[in-house]
Design a protein around this motif. Sequence first.
Motif, PDB file in Angstrom:
ATOM      1  N   ALA A  64     -11.183  -7.673 -14.708  1.00 35.68           N
ATOM      2  CA  ALA A  64     -11.126  -9.037 -15.239  1.00 35.68           C
ATOM      3  C   ALA A  64      -9.673  -9.482 -15.166  1.00 35.68           C
ATOM      4  N   SER A  65      -9.456 -10.717 -14.746  1.00 37.60           N
ATOM      5  CA  SER A  65      -8.101 -11.239 -14.630  1.00 37.60           C
ATOM      6  C   SER A  65      -8.134 -12.749 -14.772  1.00 37.60           C
ATOM      7  N   ASP A  66      -7.082 -13.295 -15.356  1.00 41.02           N
ATOM      8  CA  ASP A  66      -6.986 -14.747 -15.412  1.00 41.02           C
ATOM      9  C   ASP A  66      -6.187 -15.275 -14.219  1.00 41.02           C
ATOM     10  N   GLU A  67      -5.859 -14.387 -13.281  1.00 43.27           N
ATOM     11  CA  GLU A  67      -5.156 -14.801 -12.068  1.00 43.27           C
ATOM     12  C   GLU A  67      -6.111 -15.525 -11.118  1.00 43.27           C
ATOM     13  N   ALA A  68      -5.594 -16.537 -10.453  1.00 45.31           N
ATOM     14  CA  ALA A  68      -6.324 -17.188  -9.369  1.00 45.31           C
ATOM     15  C   ALA A  68      -6.382 -16.212  -8.190  1.00 45.31           C
ATOM     16  N   PRO A  69      -7.330 -16.384  -7.271  1.00 41.14           N
ATOM     17  CA  PRO A  69      -7.456 -15.437  -6.154  1.00 41.14           C
ATOM     18  C   PRO A  69      -6.165 -15.186  -5.383  1.00 41.14           C
ATOM     19  N   GLU A  70      -5.401 -16.214  -5.051  1.00 41.79           N
ATOM     20  CA  GLU A  70      -4.151 -16.024  -4.303  1.00 41.79           C
ATOM     21  C   GLU A  70      -3.125 -15.215  -5.106  1.00 41.79           C
ATOM     22  N   ALA A  71      -3.054 -15.442  -6.414  1.00 43.39           N
ATOM     23  CA  ALA A  71      -2.129 -14.696  -7.263  1.00 43.39           C
ATOM     24  C   ALA A  71      -2.550 -13.232  -7.361  1.00 43.39           C
ATOM     25  N   LEU A  72      -3.845 -12.981  -7.459  1.00 39.72           N
ATOM     26  CA  LEU A  72      -4.326 -11.603  -7.485  1.00 39.72           C
ATOM     27  C   LEU A  72      -4.017 -10.919  -6.161  1.00 39.72           C
ATOM     28  N   LEU A  73      -4.231 -11.613  -5.059  1.00 40.66           N
ATOM     29  CA  LEU A  73      -3.910 -11.034  -3.751  1.00 40.66           C
ATOM     30  C   LEU A  73      -2.434 -10.647  -3.682  1.00 40.66           C
ATOM     31  N   ALA A  74      -1.554 -11.504  -4.163  1.00 44.64           N
ATOM     32  CA  ALA A  74      -0.120 -11.189  -4.156  1.00 44.64           C
ATOM     33  C   ALA A  74       0.158  -9.930  -4.984  1.00 44.64           C
ATOM     34  N   ARG A  75      -0.516  -9.789  -6.116  1.00 44.89           N
ATOM     35  CA  ARG A  75      -0.334  -8.585  -6.948  1.00 44.89           C
ATOM     36  C   ARG A  75      -0.845  -7.347  -6.224  1.00 44.89           C
ATOM     37  N   LEU A  76      -1.993  -7.453  -5.555  1.00 41.10           N
ATOM     38  CA  LEU A  76      -2.538  -6.313  -4.811  1.00 41.10           C
ATOM     39  C   LEU A  76      -1.596  -5.903  -3.677  1.00 41.10           C
ATOM     40  N   LYS A  77      -1.028  -6.867  -2.974  1.00 48.00           N
ATOM     41  CA  LYS A  77      -0.091  -6.561  -1.884  1.00 48.00           C
ATOM     42  C   LYS A  77       1.169  -5.887  -2.439  1.00 48.00           C
ATOM     43  N   ALA A  78       1.622  -6.301  -3.622  1.00 45.66           N
ATOM     44  CA  ALA A  78       2.784  -5.665  -4.255  1.00 45.66           C
ATOM     45  C   ALA A  78       2.464  -4.212  -4.624  1.00 45.66           C
ATOM     46  N   ILE A  79       1.245  -3.964  -5.096  1.00 46.88           N
ATOM     47  CA  ILE A  79       0.826  -2.592  -5.410  1.00 46.88           C
ATOM     48  C   ILE A  79       0.813  -1.761  -4.133  1.00 46.88           C
ATOM     49  N   GLU A  80       0.264  -2.312  -3.048  1.00 46.19           N
ATOM     50  CA  GLU A  80       0.247  -1.581  -1.772  1.00 46.19           C
ATOM     51  C   GLU A  80       1.669  -1.209  -1.341  1.00 46.19           C
ATOM     52  N   ARG A  81       2.600  -2.140  -1.438  1.00 45.05           N
ATOM     53  CA  ARG A  81       3.992  -1.854  -1.064  1.00 45.05           C
ATOM     54  C   ARG A  81       4.587  -0.773  -1.971  1.00 45.05           C
ATOM     55  N   ALA A  82       4.302  -0.848  -3.271  1.00 47.37           N
ATOM     56  CA  ALA A  82       4.818   0.155  -4.210  1.00 47.37           C
ATOM     57  C   ALA A  82       4.272   1.546  -3.908  1.00 47.37           C
ATOM     58  N   PHE A  83       3.071   1.610  -3.362  1.00 44.66           N
ATOM     59  CA  PHE A  83       2.463   2.893  -2.994  1.00 44.66           C
ATOM     60  C   PHE A  83       3.004   3.398  -1.658  1.00 44.66           C
ATOM     61  N   GLY A  84       3.775   2.565  -0.951  1.00 41.38           N
ATOM     62  CA  GLY A  84       4.351   2.982   0.321  1.00 41.38           C
ATOM     63  C   GLY A  84       3.633   2.457   1.540  1.00 41.38           C
ATOM     64  N   ARG A  85       2.727   1.513   1.357  1.00 40.02           N
ATOM     65  CA  ARG A  85       2.020   0.960   2.512  1.00 40.02           C
ATOM     66  C   ARG A  85       2.967   0.107   3.335  1.00 40.02           C
ATOM     67  N   ARG A  86       2.906   0.314   4.635  1.00 37.13           N
ATOM     68  CA  ARG A  86       3.684  -0.480   5.576  1.00 37.13           C
ATOM     69  C   ARG A  86       2.717  -1.135   6.540  1.00 37.13           C
ATOM     70  N   ARG A  87       3.042  -2.317   6.942  1.00 32.00           N
ATOM     71  CA  ARG A  87       2.204  -3.004   7.913  1.00 32.00           C
ATOM     72  C   ARG A  87       2.251  -2.229   9.215  1.00 32.00           C
ATOM     73  N   GLY A  88       1.125  -2.075   9.844  1.00 29.63           N
ATOM     74  CA  GLY A  88       1.056  -1.336  11.104  1.00 29.63           C
ATOM     75  C   GLY A  88      -0.147  -1.787  11.879  1.00 29.63           C
ATOM     76  N   ARG A  89      -0.642  -0.892  12.671  1.00 31.03           N
ATOM     77  CA  ARG A  89      -1.772  -1.277  13.501  1.00 31.03           C
ATOM     78  C   ARG A  89      -3.028  -1.388  12.664  1.00 31.03           C
ATOM     79  N   ARG A  90      -3.889  -2.292  13.098  1.00 31.32           N
ATOM     80  CA  ARG A  90      -5.138  -2.538  12.398  1.00 31.32           C
ATOM     81  C   ARG A  90      -5.982  -1.270  12.384  1.00 31.32           C
ATOM     82  N   TRP A  91      -6.549  -0.966  11.223  1.00 29.66           N
ATOM     83  CA  TRP A  91      -7.409   0.189  11.021  1.00 29.66           C
ATOM     84  C   TRP A  91      -6.678   1.519  11.209  1.00 29.66           C
ATOM     85  N   GLY A  92      -5.364   1.506  11.145  1.00 29.53           N
ATOM     86  CA  GLY A  92      -4.596   2.733  11.255  1.00 29.53           C
ATOM     87  C   GLY A  92      -4.564   3.462   9.920  1.00 29.53           C
ATOM     88  N   ALA A  93      -3.818   4.574   9.887  1.00 26.88           N
ATOM     89  CA  ALA A  93      -3.677   5.335   8.650  1.00 26.88           C
ATOM     90  C   ALA A  93      -2.911   4.504   7.626  1.00 26.88           C
TER      91      ALA A  93
END
Length: 166
Positions: A64-93
């Motif tokens: 549950a969140s009071d964030e709008a969809p775009e704001a939630l997406l930004a938070r999810l992308k920040a979590i991915e970066r904090a976990f060490g995710r880097r942009r790369g090839r589609r469907w890659g590791a």
Amino acid sequence: MERTSDAQRYLIGVGSNRRGRHGAPRAEVAAALALLGGTAAPICASAPLGPSSRTFANSAALIASDEAPEALLARLKAIERAFGRRRGRRWGARVIDLDVILWSGGRWRSPRLTIPHPAYRARAFVLAPAAALAPRWRDPASGRTLRQLHARLTKPRAVPRPARTA
């Protein structure tokens, strides 16, 4: 941060097929689920899509969140970066992958985000945990429940018989 007027429910798909600071993919998914909060589905293993050869650990979270969809997406992308995710090839590791699958507000479309997730209806590794969490949640496009979508996708199919030649 953009907010909606009331708390909304979101179904978030979670996946990993690469070790990260939390350990093996299963540990990465567990750490992401703990960070997201809400209710989590069991973690399961699934075969990779595309060129990756590593098995995925997958789950889903109902939050549950009071964030709008775009704001939630930004938070999810920040979590991915904090976990060490880097942009790369589609469907890659990837260490972690967080996707907005469904939103209690129905449909959403922007240049960065489409809800429902465009491919979720064809992916058992998304539908299995989603149906475990919210079996009666209806897909806004088809009207079918998550349980129905999962059953249709995973239903055993008869093997066609070869045509008889005379």
